[in-house]
Design a protein around this motif. Structure first.
Motif, PDB file in Angstrom:
ATOM      1  N   ASN A  64      44.741  53.332  -7.025  1.00 29.16           N
ATOM      2  CA  ASN A  64      43.478  52.619  -7.231  1.00 29.16           C
ATOM      3  C   ASN A  64      42.965  52.814  -8.655  1.00 29.16           C
ATOM      4  O   ASN A  64      42.459  51.871  -9.280  1.00 29.16           O
ATOM      5  CB  ASN A  64      42.421  53.093  -6.222  1.00 29.16           C
ATOM      6  N   GLN A  65      43.104  54.048  -9.161  1.00 35.48           N
ATOM      7  CA  GLN A  65      42.667  54.321 -10.530  1.00 35.48           C
ATOM      8  C   GLN A  65      43.472  53.491 -11.535  1.00 35.48           C
ATOM      9  O   GLN A  65      42.910  52.936 -12.483  1.00 35.48           O
ATOM     10  CB  GLN A  65      42.830  55.803 -10.846  1.00 35.48           C
ATOM     11  N   ALA A  66      44.780  53.442 -11.337  1.00 34.00           N
ATOM     12  CA  ALA A  66      45.642  52.701 -12.261  1.00 34.00           C
ATOM     13  C   ALA A  66      45.317  51.214 -12.255  1.00 34.00           C
ATOM     14  O   ALA A  66      45.319  50.554 -13.304  1.00 34.00           O
ATOM     15  CB  ALA A  66      47.104  52.922 -11.896  1.00 34.00           C
ATOM     16  N   GLN A  67      45.031  50.681 -11.079  1.00 35.11           N
ATOM     17  CA  GLN A  67      44.680  49.263 -10.984  1.00 35.11           C
ATOM     18  C   GLN A  67      43.340  48.988 -11.669  1.00 35.11           C
ATOM     19  O   GLN A  67      43.179  48.002 -12.397  1.00 35.11           O
ATOM     20  CB  GLN A  67      44.618  48.846  -9.517  1.00 35.11           C
ATOM     21  N   LEU A  68      42.371  49.873 -11.441  1.00 31.90           N
ATOM     22  CA  LEU A  68      41.057  49.710 -12.056  1.00 31.90           C
ATOM     23  C   LEU A  68      41.149  49.859 -13.576  1.00 31.90           C
ATOM     24  O   LEU A  68      40.530  49.088 -14.329  1.00 31.90           O
ATOM     25  CB  LEU A  68      40.089  50.746 -11.468  1.00 31.90           C
ATOM     26  N   LEU A  69      41.923  50.828 -14.042  1.00 33.60           N
ATOM     27  CA  LEU A  69      42.097  51.026 -15.481  1.00 33.60           C
ATOM     28  C   LEU A  69      42.672  49.779 -16.139  1.00 33.60           C
ATOM     29  O   LEU A  69      42.180  49.336 -17.191  1.00 33.60           O
ATOM     30  CB  LEU A  69      43.028  52.224 -15.716  1.00 33.60           C
ATOM     31  N   LYS A  70      43.681  49.191 -15.530  1.00 33.49           N
ATOM     32  CA  LYS A  70      44.287  47.980 -16.097  1.00 33.49           C
ATOM     33  C   LYS A  70      43.266  46.840 -16.151  1.00 33.49           C
ATOM     34  O   LYS A  70      43.215  46.076 -17.122  1.00 33.49           O
ATOM     35  CB  LYS A  70      45.510  47.571 -15.269  1.00 33.49           C
ATOM     36  N   GLY A  71      42.443  46.747 -15.112  1.00 33.64           N
ATOM     37  CA  GLY A  71      41.405  45.717 -15.109  1.00 33.64           C
ATOM     38  C   GLY A  71      40.393  45.912 -16.221  1.00 33.64           C
ATOM     39  O   GLY A  71      39.966  44.944 -16.866  1.00 33.64           O
ATOM     40  N   PHE A  72      40.000  47.163 -16.464  1.00 29.31           N
ATOM     41  CA  PHE A  72      39.074  47.443 -17.563  1.00 29.31           C
ATOM     42  C   PHE A  72      39.718  47.137 -18.913  1.00 29.31           C
ATOM     43  O   PHE A  72      39.075  46.579 -19.812  1.00 29.31           O
ATOM     44  CB  PHE A  72      38.635  48.905 -17.525  1.00 29.31           C
ATOM     45  N   ILE A  73      40.985  47.526 -19.094  1.00 31.42           N
ATOM     46  CA  ILE A  73      41.676  47.297 -20.360  1.00 31.42           C
ATOM     47  C   ILE A  73      41.807  45.811 -20.647  1.00 31.42           C
ATOM     48  O   ILE A  73      41.553  45.341 -21.764  1.00 31.42           O
ATOM     49  CB  ILE A  73      43.070  47.963 -20.347  1.00 31.42           C
ATOM     50  N   GLU A  74      42.186  45.040 -19.636  1.00 27.24           N
ATOM     51  CA  GLU A  74      42.444  43.611 -19.835  1.00 27.24           C
ATOM     52  C   GLU A  74      41.212  42.740 -19.623  1.00 27.24           C
ATOM     53  O   GLU A  74      41.248  41.544 -19.931  1.00 27.24           O
ATOM     54  CB  GLU A  74      43.575  43.172 -18.897  1.00 27.24           C
TER      55      GLU A  74
ATOM     56  N   ASN B  48      39.802  41.769 -16.796  1.00 23.74           N
ATOM     57  CA  ASN B  48      40.020  40.735 -15.788  1.00 23.74           C
ATOM     58  C   ASN B  48      39.836  41.245 -14.365  1.00 23.74           C
ATOM     59  O   ASN B  48      40.551  40.817 -13.442  1.00 23.74           O
ATOM     60  CB  ASN B  48      41.418  40.133 -15.950  1.00 23.74           C
ATOM     61  N   LEU B  49      38.890  42.150 -14.173  1.00 24.92           N
ATOM     62  CA  LEU B  49      38.591  42.577 -12.818  1.00 24.92           C
ATOM     63  C   LEU B  49      38.085  41.383 -12.009  1.00 24.92           C
ATOM     64  O   LEU B  49      37.333  40.555 -12.523  1.00 24.92           O
ATOM     65  CB  LEU B  49      37.534  43.684 -12.820  1.00 24.92           C
ATOM     66  N   PRO B  50      38.490  41.270 -10.754  1.00 27.98           N
ATOM     67  CA  PRO B  50      38.030  40.130  -9.946  1.00 27.98           C
ATOM     68  C   PRO B  50      36.517  40.150  -9.746  1.00 27.98           C
ATOM     69  O   PRO B  50      35.884  41.211  -9.801  1.00 27.98           O
ATOM     70  CB  PRO B  50      38.777  40.319  -8.622  1.00 27.98           C
ATOM     71  N   ASP B  51      35.966  38.986  -9.510  1.00 29.14           N
ATOM     72  CA  ASP B  51      34.502  38.856  -9.396  1.00 29.14           C
ATOM     73  C   ASP B  51      33.931  39.702  -8.274  1.00 29.14           C
ATOM     74  O   ASP B  51      32.766  40.126  -8.339  1.00 29.14           O
ATOM     75  CB  ASP B  51      34.126  37.387  -9.179  1.00 29.14           C
ATOM     76  N   ASN B  52      34.724  39.956  -7.230  1.00 23.50           N
ATOM     77  CA  ASN B  52      34.193  40.746  -6.113  1.00 23.50           C
ATOM     78  C   ASN B  52      34.270  42.250  -6.357  1.00 23.50           C
ATOM     79  O   ASN B  52      33.870  43.046  -5.517  1.00 23.50           O
ATOM     80  CB  ASN B  52      34.922  40.385  -4.816  1.00 23.50           C
ATOM     81  N   ASN B  53      34.813  42.657  -7.530  1.00 24.17           N
ATOM     82  CA  ASN B  53      34.804  44.065  -7.872  1.00 24.17           C
ATOM     83  C   ASN B  53      33.417  44.449  -8.393  1.00 24.17           C
ATOM     84  O   ASN B  53      32.867  43.746  -9.248  1.00 24.17           O
ATOM     85  CB  ASN B  53      35.865  44.360  -8.943  1.00 24.17           C
ATOM     86  N   PRO B  54      32.819  45.533  -7.903  1.00 22.74           N
ATOM     87  CA  PRO B  54      31.466  45.885  -8.335  1.00 22.74           C
ATOM     88  C   PRO B  54      31.347  46.185  -9.825  1.00 22.74           C
ATOM     89  O   PRO B  54      30.241  46.154 -10.367  1.00 22.74           O
ATOM     90  CB  PRO B  54      31.129  47.129  -7.500  1.00 22.74           C
ATOM     91  N   PHE B  55      32.468  46.450 -10.499  1.00 21.68           N
ATOM     92  CA  PHE B  55      32.439  46.777 -11.925  1.00 21.68           C
ATOM     93  C   PHE B  55      32.836  45.592 -12.810  1.00 21.68           C
ATOM     94  O   PHE B  55      33.027  45.753 -14.017  1.00 21.68           O
ATOM     95  CB  PHE B  55      33.382  47.953 -12.221  1.00 21.68           C
ATOM     96  N   SER B  56      32.964  44.413 -12.230  1.00 17.81           N
ATOM     97  CA  SER B  56      33.534  43.276 -12.959  1.00 17.81           C
ATOM     98  C   SER B  56      32.688  42.834 -14.143  1.00 17.81           C
ATOM     99  O   SER B  56      33.200  42.204 -15.071  1.00 17.81           O
ATOM    100  CB  SER B  56      33.753  42.096 -12.012  1.00 17.81           C
ATOM    101  N   THR B  57      31.394  43.130 -14.140  1.00 14.77           N
ATOM    102  CA  THR B  57      30.527  42.682 -15.240  1.00 14.77           C
ATOM    103  C   THR B  57      30.483  43.663 -16.409  1.00 14.77           C
ATOM    104  O   THR B  57      29.877  43.372 -17.440  1.00 14.77           O
ATOM    105  CB  THR B  57      29.088  42.469 -14.735  1.00 14.77           C
ATOM    106  N   ILE B  58      31.144  44.814 -16.264  1.00 12.92           N
ATOM    107  CA  ILE B  58      31.103  45.821 -17.330  1.00 12.92           C
ATOM    108  C   ILE B  58      31.949  45.375 -18.509  1.00 12.92           C
ATOM    109  O   ILE B  58      33.108  44.986 -18.353  1.00 12.92           O
ATOM    110  CB  ILE B  58      31.605  47.185 -16.807  1.00 12.92           C
ATOM    111  N   LYS B  59      31.373  45.448 -19.709  1.00 15.66           N
ATOM    112  CA  LYS B  59      32.106  45.190 -20.945  1.00 15.66           C
ATOM    113  C   LYS B  59      32.442  46.542 -21.583  1.00 15.66           C
ATOM    114  O   LYS B  59      31.545  47.312 -21.911  1.00 15.66           O
ATOM    115  CB  LYS B  59      31.290  44.326 -21.906  1.00 15.66           C
ATOM    116  N   VAL B  60      33.709  46.806 -21.771  1.00 12.99           N
ATOM    117  CA  VAL B  60      34.129  48.097 -22.303  1.00 12.99           C
ATOM    118  C   VAL B  60      33.635  48.277 -23.734  1.00 12.99           C
ATOM    119  O   VAL B  60      33.160  49.348 -24.117  1.00 12.99           O
ATOM    120  CB  VAL B  60      35.660  48.238 -22.222  1.00 12.99           C
TER     121      VAL B  60
END
Length: 335
Positions: free
Chosen positions: A135-145, A147-159
């Motif tokens: 789960n961590q690896a998937q979330l990390l990739k989403g933050f890096i790229e 492209n977290l899906p809209d239903n992810n609670p962190f999707s609006t975060i800009k790194v």
């Protein structure tokens, strides 16, 4: 096949220098490898170690990148179970911004230290011992790229305000446990053959590629094999220098913990060993690539062919910094 030669540096505490010098010596080696033409330079993460002096790869990466010109610099790897995926993404996207197209983020599941250090790193919470790694690896990739899906609670975060620069993403493994996950999530894969050569086989890449293809990732996957390698002008000298690392690994298997021995001290110990320990030592040494530039080149080319990859990274642990610098200087001559 044209092979890219890279480096994995564990920041050993050389017996030739004070322990406080170890991080500086890593930077010195990185600068040399940059001038010699090595492709990539990764630093490892270890905690509470008497042998290895880098618990924070992100700091070492920034320091190395700031004093080198061409070589890619990254982590081999960040032990993700200890950290917040967002914070890791922030650190590495910042470095990718400061050093464009030169930063790699390699992650691993292992703790890189003892159970006690895992508890201390997780405090005041409890360590999860890698149970959340996927789960961590998937979330990390989403933050890096981004492209977290809209239903992810962190999707609006800009790194970062401009999050476009990205590090190259890699997942580390030694015996295949993470290969399927790396392929499924779309990470490049690096096999740490130097950790467990007996169980690090080309079939691991087959599982990785199968999962990659099933997931339908559009880009080309990159593969790397990291090996233990000591190179010198003569085979005898290379084997002598390799003794320091071989003995450390044997000592760990036997439950002993002591500072690096000199090559001559290792030979003295070897002569005193019972036959069973000598056989164990010889088996570990046989898992290393040790010899002259020509011998090392021949073996590395064969490994690249066996694993069907175009990049080999080498780990060189020696008693003295001079021997380590010389090993990398000699090795590149074979290519």
């Amino acid at each position: 096949m044209s092979i890219k030669l890279s480096v994995v540096d564990q920041s050993p505490v050389h017996g030739s220098h004070a322990a406080i010098d170890a991080p500086r010596l890593t930077i010195e080696l990185a600068q040399l490898c940059d001038t010699l033409g090595y492709y990539r330079y990764w630093v490892a993460e270890h905690h509470d170690s008497i042998h290895f002096a880098n618990p924070c790869p992100e700091i070492m990466i920034a320091a190395i990148a700031s004093v080198t010109q061409n070589i890619r610099v990254g982590s081999g790897g960040v032990m993700l179970s200890h950290y917040s995926p967002l914070k890791v993404a922030e650190s590495f996207k910042m470095m990718a911004t400061l050093f464009p197209d030169r930063i790699d983020l390699g992650i691993g599941r292992a703790p890189g230290g003892t159970g006690l250090t895992s508890q201390a790193l997780a405090y005041p919470h409890q360590p999860h011992h890698g149970d959340l790694y996927a789960n961590q690896a998937q979330l990390l990739k989403g933050f890096i790229e981004g492209n977290l899906p809209d239903n992810n609670p962190f999707s609006t975060i800009k790194v970062l305000p401009d999050s476009s620069p990205q590090p190259e993403l890699w997942m580390l493994g030694s015996s295949g446990g993470s290969a399927g996950l790396a392929g499924h999530l779309g990470y490049n894969i690096a096999l740490a053959r130097f950790i467990d050569p007996d169980n690090c086989h080309p079939s691991i890449f087959s599982e990785y590629l199968q999962q990659w293809q099933q997931a339908g990732h559009p880009q080309k996957p990159n593969k790397m094999v990291a090996i233990a390698c000591i190179c010198a002008e003569t085979e005898a000298e290379a084997k002598l220098r390799a003794g320091t690392a071989v003995y450390r690994k044997l000592a760990a298997q036997l439950g002993m913990r002591e500072a690096f021995l000199t090559p001559s001290e290792v030979q003295d110990r070897y002569r005193e060993f019972p036959a069973s320990h000598q056989a164990q030592y010889d088996h570990i040494l046989n898992g290393y690539t040790v010899g002259t530039p020509e011998q090392c080149s021949e073996e590395i080319n064969q490994l690249a062919q066996d694993f069907d990859c175009d990049e080999i990274a080498t780990v060189a642990v020696t008693h003295s910094q001079a021997d380590r610098l010389d090993s990398y200087t000699q090795l590149i001559k074979g290519f």
